[in-house]
Each structure stands twice: as C-alpha cells, then as structure tokens.
Design a protein around this motif. Structure first.
Motif, short mmCIF file in Angstrom:
data_model
loop_
_atom_site.label_atom_id
_atom_site.label_comp_id
_atom_site.label_asym_id
_atom_site.label_seq_id
_atom_site.Cartn_x
_atom_site.Cartn_y
_atom_site.Cartn_z
N LEU A 236 -64.70 -42.37 -14.20
CA LEU A 236 -63.46 -42.50 -13.41
C LEU A 236 -62.94 -43.93 -13.38
O LEU A 236 -61.73 -44.15 -13.42
CB LEU A 236 -63.69 -42.03 -11.97
CG LEU A 236 -63.65 -40.52 -11.74
CD1 LEU A 236 -64.09 -40.21 -10.31
CD2 LEU A 236 -62.25 -39.95 -12.00
N ALA B 244 -61.86 -39.54 -3.09
CA ALA B 244 -62.88 -38.63 -2.54
C ALA B 244 -64.28 -39.18 -2.82
O ALA B 244 -65.16 -39.15 -1.95
CB ALA B 244 -62.71 -37.23 -3.13
N LEU B 245 -64.48 -39.70 -4.04
CA LEU B 245 -65.80 -40.26 -4.40
C LEU B 245 -66.17 -41.43 -3.50
O LEU B 245 -67.33 -41.57 -3.09
CB LEU B 245 -65.78 -40.69 -5.87
CG LEU B 245 -67.02 -41.44 -6.40
CD1 LEU B 245 -68.28 -40.57 -6.31
CD2 LEU B 245 -66.80 -41.88 -7.85
N CYS C 218 -65.21 -41.78 -0.46
CA CYS C 218 -65.58 -41.21 0.85
C CYS C 218 -67.04 -40.79 0.84
O CYS C 218 -67.72 -40.86 1.87
CB CYS C 218 -64.67 -40.04 1.20
SG CYS C 218 -63.00 -40.61 1.61
N VAL D 161 -57.04 -38.85 -6.65
CA VAL D 161 -57.65 -38.02 -5.59
C VAL D 161 -59.17 -38.04 -5.72
O VAL D 161 -59.88 -38.21 -4.72
CB VAL D 161 -57.11 -36.57 -5.65
CG1 VAL D 161 -57.92 -35.64 -4.74
CG2 VAL D 161 -55.64 -36.53 -5.26
N LEU D 162 -59.67 -37.92 -6.94
CA LEU D 162 -61.13 -37.85 -7.10
C LEU D 162 -61.80 -39.21 -6.85
O LEU D 162 -62.87 -39.27 -6.25
CB LEU D 162 -61.51 -37.28 -8.48
CG LEU D 162 -62.99 -37.00 -8.70
CD1 LEU D 162 -63.62 -36.18 -7.57
CD2 LEU D 162 -63.21 -36.29 -10.04
N VAL E 125 -56.06 -38.96 1.22
CA VAL E 125 -57.33 -38.30 0.89
C VAL E 125 -58.44 -38.83 1.79
O VAL E 125 -59.31 -38.08 2.25
CB VAL E 125 -57.71 -38.52 -0.60
CG1 VAL E 125 -59.14 -38.08 -0.90
CG2 VAL E 125 -56.73 -37.79 -1.51
N ILE F 140 -52.74 -38.38 -10.95
CA ILE F 140 -52.87 -37.88 -9.58
C ILE F 140 -54.27 -37.32 -9.36
O ILE F 140 -54.93 -37.60 -8.35
CB ILE F 140 -51.78 -36.81 -9.29
CG1 ILE F 140 -50.40 -37.49 -9.25
CG2 ILE F 140 -52.06 -36.07 -7.98
CD1 ILE F 140 -49.23 -36.52 -9.24
N HIS F 141 -54.74 -36.53 -10.32
CA HIS F 141 -56.11 -35.98 -10.22
C HIS F 141 -57.14 -37.09 -10.06
O HIS F 141 -57.99 -37.04 -9.18
CB HIS F 141 -56.42 -35.16 -11.49
CG HIS F 141 -57.87 -34.77 -11.60
ND1 HIS F 141 -58.83 -35.65 -12.08
CD2 HIS F 141 -58.53 -33.65 -11.25
CE1 HIS F 141 -60.02 -35.05 -12.03
NE2 HIS F 141 -59.87 -33.84 -11.53
N ASP F 142 -57.06 -38.08 -10.93
CA ASP F 142 -58.08 -39.13 -10.91
C ASP F 142 -58.00 -39.96 -9.62
O ASP F 142 -59.02 -40.36 -9.08
CB ASP F 142 -57.97 -40.02 -12.14
CG ASP F 142 -58.45 -39.31 -13.41
OD1 ASP F 142 -58.78 -38.10 -13.34
OD2 ASP F 142 -58.50 -39.95 -14.48
#
Lengths: 181, 190
Positions: B34, B139-140, B142, B135-136, B106, B131-133
């Motif tokens: 990522l 989240a990662l 977090c 968000v991930l 997020v 956008i996907h990356d």
C-alpha cells in the motif's frame, strides 16, 4: 451501490478483494492467521471477539458473518453469541473471556482506552501475554476490516440465511480468496 | 512499561512485529504494497495519509514516525505541518485534499464516508483505485494505532530515534530486515 466499481452482487469484503486482489491476499492471510492458526484462544472465542468488535462498530456485514462462524464453532452453545450482543457482562461465558472482550471493546474505542486495570483484571483470571496480545490485535484488525467494508459501502446482504451459509464456509474452508478452493 | 513483555530495544510497533512474526508477516506485506507498491499516489502522499490518521487517533509513535517519513520523501516539512493542522488549507492538490478528507472520515468510522466526500474526490480526478487505497491505508492505520497504544508500547521522545526509523522505512521499506534487529540493541535506552 458501493463507492467504487466492485463486482455487482458480491457481498462485503469479497467484492473488495476481487477488486484489488493484490491487497486482498494479505488481508485474507491476516484473518486466517489471527482467527484460525496457532493461539491459546480457541477459534470460536476468536470469532466472537471479531463479531463483538464489528457489532460495536455497527458493521453489519462483519458482525453477521463472524457471528455465524462463531455459532457454527460453538455448536450447542451457539446462543452465547447473541447473549454477548445483548449484554456481554451477563452472557453465559467464562469470566476470563468477559475480561478479554472488555479489552477488545476498549480497543474498539481507542488504543488509549485500554487501562492497566483492564489488563490486570484479565491476568487475574488467567490470561497470559499471548491471549492479551491476540485479543488486542484481533480487535484492532476488525477496526480495520469494518472501516474497509463500510468505508467503501460494499454490499451488505440482509437475509439471515446468507450469513449462516457464509459462517459454514468460513469454518470449513477458512479465509481463502474468492476463486481459491 | 508495555502491557506484555516485549524486547526493550524495540519501541512502538517494532517490538510487536517481532513478538508475533506470523501475524506480522501479512501486516508487513500489506503495508509494503500500500505505501511502497506501484501507485499513482506518491510515496510521500501515502505516508501523509498514514500520518493524518495516526494524528487523529492521537498515536504519538505512529504520527511521529510517518510524519518523519513523509517529510523525508517530500523533501520538506511544510506540507505535513499544514496538513496535520488543516486539510483545507494544506499546500496539496485538490485531489489530495479530497482523499485526506476521506481518510479522516474512515478514521472516525467506515460509516462516516458519505457519497458527497466520494463524489468530491471523483470530481477532483481521483480514480477508484486511489479511493480504494486511501480507504484501506486509513483503515490499516486504525489497526496500527490501536495495536501500538492498546498494548501501551514504549514511545521514544528522542527525535533522532524517529529520523533513524524514517530512514529505514524510506530506504528499506516495511518488510522485515533480513538480519533482524539485534544490531539496534545499543542505540535505545529505555
């Protein structure tokens, strides 16, 4: 409708890992290691921690699918899952598991919410370093999975039978990428 | 003192990743892909997402480490200084601002990401993968922030520690050093 162009009709995280298998393979591997591989906590208790954190994050896809997996793994004691959702402290589970779920619930709020007293209470009931570690990491991981699934608005089925089927698959096959059997 | 026994020369996340290596492996590989894998977002921009999320979660170890990495990659401190204070007036592109707003949502909750913030990012030119990356990555972090603080790991106060760590994650990345970390034993006093 999901926020990005993921495969239509595929639920939750499955649609996201099909969209981006490069990250999906590591996410599934992490779930497999944390929920199925070596740990002093049994897979049923680990699925319950995952479901409890997802319940607290209001992530219905993760809550319902991991609850279904936990029910499958608890067999005749399947009703403890719903008892924990209703009132964790009153549920018919061990005091040690309550202390670990309490820690998981604190992690759900923030890492900083976990106090020395929370940890000490779990130790008094027999939890060791590895059980405490695995509880914190599973809870933290589901704070990631829940945000990933809901942050991209992936499809959340509403039919309970769909989740029962998912739970069985998660128990029988573990966390394998869509298309791998 | 951390809540579990960790090697004292490995603060923050570094001791946790050595404590349980089988769970560390997919976390390391996910982070490497990522933050360092092929992407239309620069490595500096991706570190900035990590830094903003960690700052929002008040995780001092992760914030300091990823801000130092972002600064090293961007070659200046102004962008991270301003972005951590206020995304709207930060010296980054409109697309990057929109992605940082998504990351901040997020951090609060997956459910806080509205159609409006997604539409704003798309209007500013963000692709589905970006956008996907975003968000991930958010989240990662977090996960990381809760892992690091939930076990009360040691947070060094010496800025030099974070410069050395930033140097390692910029020049080596997030995979485990082949030689392990025993050579760091004399550099940290805790």
């Amino acid at each position: 409708m999901a926020h990005i162009n993921v495969p239509e009709g595929v639920p939750g995280i499955r649609s996201l890992v099909m969209f981006r298998p490069e990250t999906g393979k590591h996410l599934y591997e992490l779930a497999q290691v944390l929920l199925r591989e070596d740990s002093p906590l049994c897979p049923a208790d680990r699925e319950l921690i995952a479901a409890y954190v997802s319940h607290r994050n209001h992530c219905m896809f993760c809550r319902n699918s991991h609850a279904a997996a936990a029910r499958c793994l608890y067999h005749e004691a399947a009703s403890v899952v719903d008892a924990v959702f209703l009132d964790m402290q009153e549920a018919p589970i061990s005091e040690k598991l309550k202390a670990l779920l309490n820690i998981a619930g604190k992690v759900q709020i923030s890492g900083k919410a976990v106090t020395a007293e929370d940890i000490e209470a779990a130790r008094q009931l027999g939890a060791g370093d590895r059980e405490i570690h695995d509880t914190v990491l599973i809870a933290a991981a589901f704070c990631m999975f829940n945000r990933y699934v809901d942050g991209l608005a992936s499809f959340t089925p509403t039919n309970a039978d769909d989740y029962a089927e998912m739970g069985r698959r998660m128990v029988e096959k573990g966390y394998v990428l869509p298309g791998e059997r | 003192m951390p809540y579990i026994t960790l090697e004292s020369h490995l603060p923050g996340i570094t001791g946790l990743l050595e404590y349980r290596k089988d769970s560390a492996q997919p976390i390391r590989e996910l982070t490497q892909f990522l933050l360092r894998g092929p992407s239309s977002l620069s490595e500096g921009e991706r570190e900035l997402i990590a830094s903003i999320v960690s700052s929002g979660n008040e995780c001092r170890f992760c914030t300091t480490a990823h801000t130092a990495a972002a600064n090293m990659l961007l070659g200046e401190n102004e962008t991270s200084d301003k972005a951590l204070k206020d995304i709207a007036t930060a010296p980054v592109s409109d697309k990057m601002k929109a992605l940082l707003v998504i990351a901040a949502k997020v951090r609060e909750s997956g459910k806080s990401v509205t159609n409006e913030v997604i539409a704003a990012a798309k209007a500013a030119g963000a692709t589905d993968i970006e956008i996907h990356d975003t968000v991930l990555i958010a989240a990662l972090f977090c996960l990381y922030n809760r892992y690091v603080d939930g076990l009360d790991t040691f947070t060094p106060t010496d800025p030099q520690y974070y410069e050395n760590l930033a140097d390692r994650i910029v020049h080596h990345g997030y995979t485990r050093l082949p030689e392990g970390y025993d050579h760091l034993k004399k550099t940290i006093s805790s």
